[in-house]
Scaffold this motif. Sequence first.
Motif, PDB file in Angstrom:
ATOM      1  N   ARG A  71       0.839  -1.217   0.000  1.00 18.44           N
ATOM      2  CA  ARG A  71       0.000   0.000   0.000  1.00 18.44           C
ATOM      3  C   ARG A  71       0.865   1.255   0.000  1.00 18.44           C
ATOM      4  O   ARG A  71       0.595   2.211  -0.728  1.00 18.44           O
ATOM      5  CB  ARG A  71      -0.932   0.014   1.212  1.00 18.44           C
ATOM      6  N   GLY A  72       1.897   1.277   0.851  1.00 21.33           N
ATOM      7  CA  GLY A  72       2.763   2.443   0.927  1.00 21.33           C
ATOM      8  C   GLY A  72       3.451   2.744  -0.400  1.00 21.33           C
ATOM      9  O   GLY A  72       3.528   3.901  -0.826  1.00 21.33           O
ATOM     10  N   LEU A  73       3.930   1.698  -1.051  1.00 15.16           N
ATOM     11  CA  LEU A  73       4.597   1.889  -2.344  1.00 15.16           C
ATOM     12  C   LEU A  73       3.622   2.362  -3.419  1.00 15.16           C
ATOM     13  O   LEU A  73       3.983   3.124  -4.310  1.00 15.16           O
ATOM     14  CB  LEU A  73       5.296   0.603  -2.787  1.00 15.16           C
ATOM     15  N   ALA A  74       2.376   1.931  -3.324  1.00 17.17           N
ATOM     16  CA  ALA A  74       1.366   2.313  -4.316  1.00 17.17           C
ATOM     17  C   ALA A  74       0.765   3.685  -4.055  1.00 17.17           C
ATOM     18  O   ALA A  74       0.449   4.417  -4.999  1.00 17.17           O
ATOM     19  CB  ALA A  74       0.253   1.263  -4.351  1.00 17.17           C
ATOM     20  N   GLU A  75       0.606   4.049  -2.785  1.00 17.88           N
ATOM     21  CA  GLU A  75      -0.154   5.249  -2.442  1.00 17.88           C
ATOM     22  C   GLU A  75       0.678   6.457  -2.027  1.00 17.88           C
ATOM     23  O   GLU A  75       0.218   7.587  -2.180  1.00 17.88           O
ATOM     24  CB  GLU A  75      -1.081   4.950  -1.253  1.00 17.88           C
ATOM     25  N   HIS A  76       1.827   6.230  -1.445  1.00 19.90           N
ATOM     26  CA  HIS A  76       2.571   7.319  -0.805  1.00 19.90           C
ATOM     27  C   HIS A  76       3.548   7.961  -1.782  1.00 19.90           C
ATOM     28  O   HIS A  76       4.192   7.268  -2.562  1.00 19.90           O
ATOM     29  CB  HIS A  76       3.313   6.772   0.416  1.00 19.90           C
ATOM     30  N   ASP A  77       3.671   9.283  -1.716  1.00 13.17           N
ATOM     31  CA  ASP A  77       4.610   9.960  -2.623  1.00 13.17           C
ATOM     32  C   ASP A  77       5.704  10.729  -1.887  1.00 13.17           C
ATOM     33  O   ASP A  77       6.469  11.460  -2.493  1.00 13.17           O
ATOM     34  CB  ASP A  77       3.869  10.882  -3.584  1.00 13.17           C
ATOM     35  N   GLY A  78       5.803  10.541  -0.570  1.00 20.24           N
ATOM     36  CA  GLY A  78       6.831  11.217   0.225  1.00 20.24           C
ATOM     37  C   GLY A  78       7.955  10.266   0.593  1.00 20.24           C
ATOM     38  O   GLY A  78       8.486   9.555  -0.250  1.00 20.24           O
ATOM     39  N   VAL A  79       8.313  10.247   1.874  1.00 21.43           N
ATOM     40  CA  VAL A  79       9.366   9.369   2.385  1.00 21.43           C
ATOM     41  C   VAL A  79       8.685   8.202   3.092  1.00 21.43           C
ATOM     42  O   VAL A  79       7.843   8.398   3.967  1.00 21.43           O
ATOM     43  CB  VAL A  79      10.292  10.124   3.365  1.00 21.43           C
ATOM     44  N   LEU A  80       9.070   6.987   2.701  1.00 20.54           N
ATOM     45  CA  LEU A  80       8.488   5.769   3.255  1.00 20.54           C
ATOM     46  C   LEU A  80       9.587   4.958   3.933  1.00 20.54           C
ATOM     47  O   LEU A  80      10.582   4.607   3.303  1.00 20.54           O
ATOM     48  CB  LEU A  80       7.853   4.933   2.136  1.00 20.54           C
ATOM     49  N   ALA A  81       9.402   4.680   5.229  1.00 22.36           N
ATOM     50  CA  ALA A  81      10.351   3.848   5.977  1.00 22.36           C
ATOM     51  C   ALA A  81       9.724   2.478   6.199  1.00 22.36           C
ATOM     52  O   ALA A  81       8.576   2.377   6.636  1.00 22.36           O
ATOM     53  CB  ALA A  81      10.690   4.489   7.323  1.00 22.36           C
ATOM     54  N   LEU A  82      10.485   1.431   5.908  1.00 26.32           N
ATOM     55  CA  LEU A  82      10.019   0.065   6.087  1.00 26.32           C
ATOM     56  C   LEU A  82      10.591  -0.524   7.367  1.00 26.32           C
ATOM     57  O   LEU A  82      11.704  -0.185   7.759  1.00 26.32           O
ATOM     58  CB  LEU A  82      10.455  -0.811   4.914  1.00 26.32           C
ATOM     59  N   GLY A  83       9.842  -1.425   7.970  1.00 33.96           N
ATOM     60  CA  GLY A  83      10.358  -2.156   9.118  1.00 33.96           C
ATOM     61  C   GLY A  83      11.583  -2.960   8.710  1.00 33.96           C
ATOM     62  O   GLY A  83      11.730  -3.344   7.541  1.00 33.96           O
ATOM     63  N   GLY A  84      12.457  -3.220   9.672  1.00 36.31           N
ATOM     64  CA  GLY A  84      13.718  -3.890   9.386  1.00 36.31           C
ATOM     65  C   GLY A  84      13.583  -5.239   8.717  1.00 36.31           C
ATOM     66  O   GLY A  84      14.421  -5.625   7.902  1.00 36.31           O
ATOM     67  N   GLY A  85      12.512  -5.984   9.006  1.00 37.21           N
ATOM     68  CA  GLY A  85      12.343  -7.310   8.438  1.00 37.21           C
ATOM     69  C   GLY A  85      11.495  -7.359   7.185  1.00 37.21           C
ATOM     70  O   GLY A  85      11.275  -8.435   6.624  1.00 37.21           O
ATOM     71  N   ALA A  86      11.033  -6.214   6.707  1.00 36.56           N
ATOM     72  CA  ALA A  86      10.152  -6.205   5.532  1.00 36.56           C
ATOM     73  C   ALA A  86      10.807  -6.858   4.318  1.00 36.56           C
ATOM     74  O   ALA A  86      10.131  -7.505   3.521  1.00 36.56           O
ATOM     75  CB  ALA A  86       9.737  -4.765   5.198  1.00 36.56           C
ATOM     76  N   VAL A  87      12.116  -6.722   4.199  1.00 41.38           N
ATOM     77  CA  VAL A  87      12.819  -7.275   3.030  1.00 41.38           C
ATOM     78  C   VAL A  87      12.901  -8.793   3.043  1.00 41.38           C
ATOM     79  O   VAL A  87      13.345  -9.391   2.060  1.00 41.38           O
ATOM     80  CB  VAL A  87      14.238  -6.675   2.877  1.00 41.38           C
ATOM     81  N   THR A  88      12.486  -9.431   4.122  1.00 41.67           N
ATOM     82  CA  THR A  88      12.529 -10.894   4.154  1.00 41.67           C
ATOM     83  C   THR A  88      11.442 -11.510   3.282  1.00 41.67           C
ATOM     84  O   THR A  88      11.522 -12.685   2.938  1.00 41.67           O
ATOM     85  CB  THR A  88      12.412 -11.441   5.599  1.00 41.67           C
ATOM     86  N   ALA A  89      10.444 -10.740   2.901  1.00 39.92           N
ATOM     87  CA  ALA A  89       9.365 -11.238   2.041  1.00 39.92           C
ATOM     88  C   ALA A  89       9.754 -11.077   0.575  1.00 39.92           C
ATOM     89  O   ALA A  89      10.031  -9.965   0.120  1.00 39.92           O
ATOM     90  CB  ALA A  89       8.070 -10.477   2.318  1.00 39.92           C
ATOM     91  N   PRO A  90       9.759 -12.170  -0.182  1.00 44.77           N
ATOM     92  CA  PRO A  90      10.096 -12.079  -1.610  1.00 44.77           C
ATOM     93  C   PRO A  90       9.212 -11.095  -2.376  1.00 44.77           C
ATOM     94  O   PRO A  90       9.693 -10.380  -3.264  1.00 44.77           O
ATOM     95  CB  PRO A  90       9.903 -13.510  -2.130  1.00 44.77           C
ATOM     96  N   GLU A  91       7.918 -11.038  -2.013  1.00 43.56           N
ATOM     97  CA  GLU A  91       7.009 -10.118  -2.697  1.00 43.56           C
ATOM     98  C   GLU A  91       7.417  -8.665  -2.469  1.00 43.56           C
ATOM     99  O   GLU A  91       7.357  -7.843  -3.382  1.00 43.56           O
ATOM    100  CB  GLU A  91       5.562 -10.307  -2.203  1.00 43.56           C
ATOM    101  N   THR A  92       7.827  -8.367  -1.258  1.00 47.62           N
ATOM    102  CA  THR A  92       8.265  -7.009  -0.939  1.00 47.62           C
ATOM    103  C   THR A  92       9.551  -6.676  -1.683  1.00 47.62           C
ATOM    104  O   THR A  92       9.689  -5.574  -2.232  1.00 47.62           O
ATOM    105  CB  THR A  92       8.446  -6.854   0.578  1.00 47.62           C
TER     106      THR A  92
END
Length: 179
Positions: A71-92
């Motif tokens: 949702r953040g990648l699709a909707e947000h146009d500013g600065v987006l911070a991801l949780g430290g483990g978000a990159v563990t998901a292949p989809e992400t």
Amino acid sequence: MSGAEGPLLVLVGPPASGKTTVGRAVAAALGVDFRDTDRDVELETGSSVPDLFVEHGEAHFRDLERRAVARGLAEHDGVLALGGGAVTAPETRALLVAHGSRGGVVVWLDVDLPSAARRVGLSRDRPLLAVNPRAMLRSMLEQRAPLYAEVSTHTVATSDRSTDDVVADVLALVSGATR
């Protein structure tokens, strides 16, 4: 600004790398909104991240996190911070790589173990670090480094550096990107 759709800047990195602190400062300097996917999950569920881990488990939280990042990648146009483990998901990771390939800026805020351990301390707000924080942090840093490298378009070291210096480096990367 034209070109990449989505956030002006995405910050990834391990716990205590400075994603929230740097992200807020960069957003303020650029006059854009700051958004944190962990906070999005908390707002959606009405529970804190640590409580979600305890009450529902990591798998449940990671599912909520994947959706929040998308949702953040699709909707947000500013600065987006991801949780430290978000990159563990292949989809992400696929979404982040696609964002970078479209000209989006994805910055890995890299931190060494001594700096991260000093910053984290014995924080109860970091559920994966609750037992033996230093060993868990070391393991996280080692296991996730290749994932952060895979998704990022740039890396900025934050170890033993002032927030102002890190923010200046990140701002230079964002201003150098064509959008």
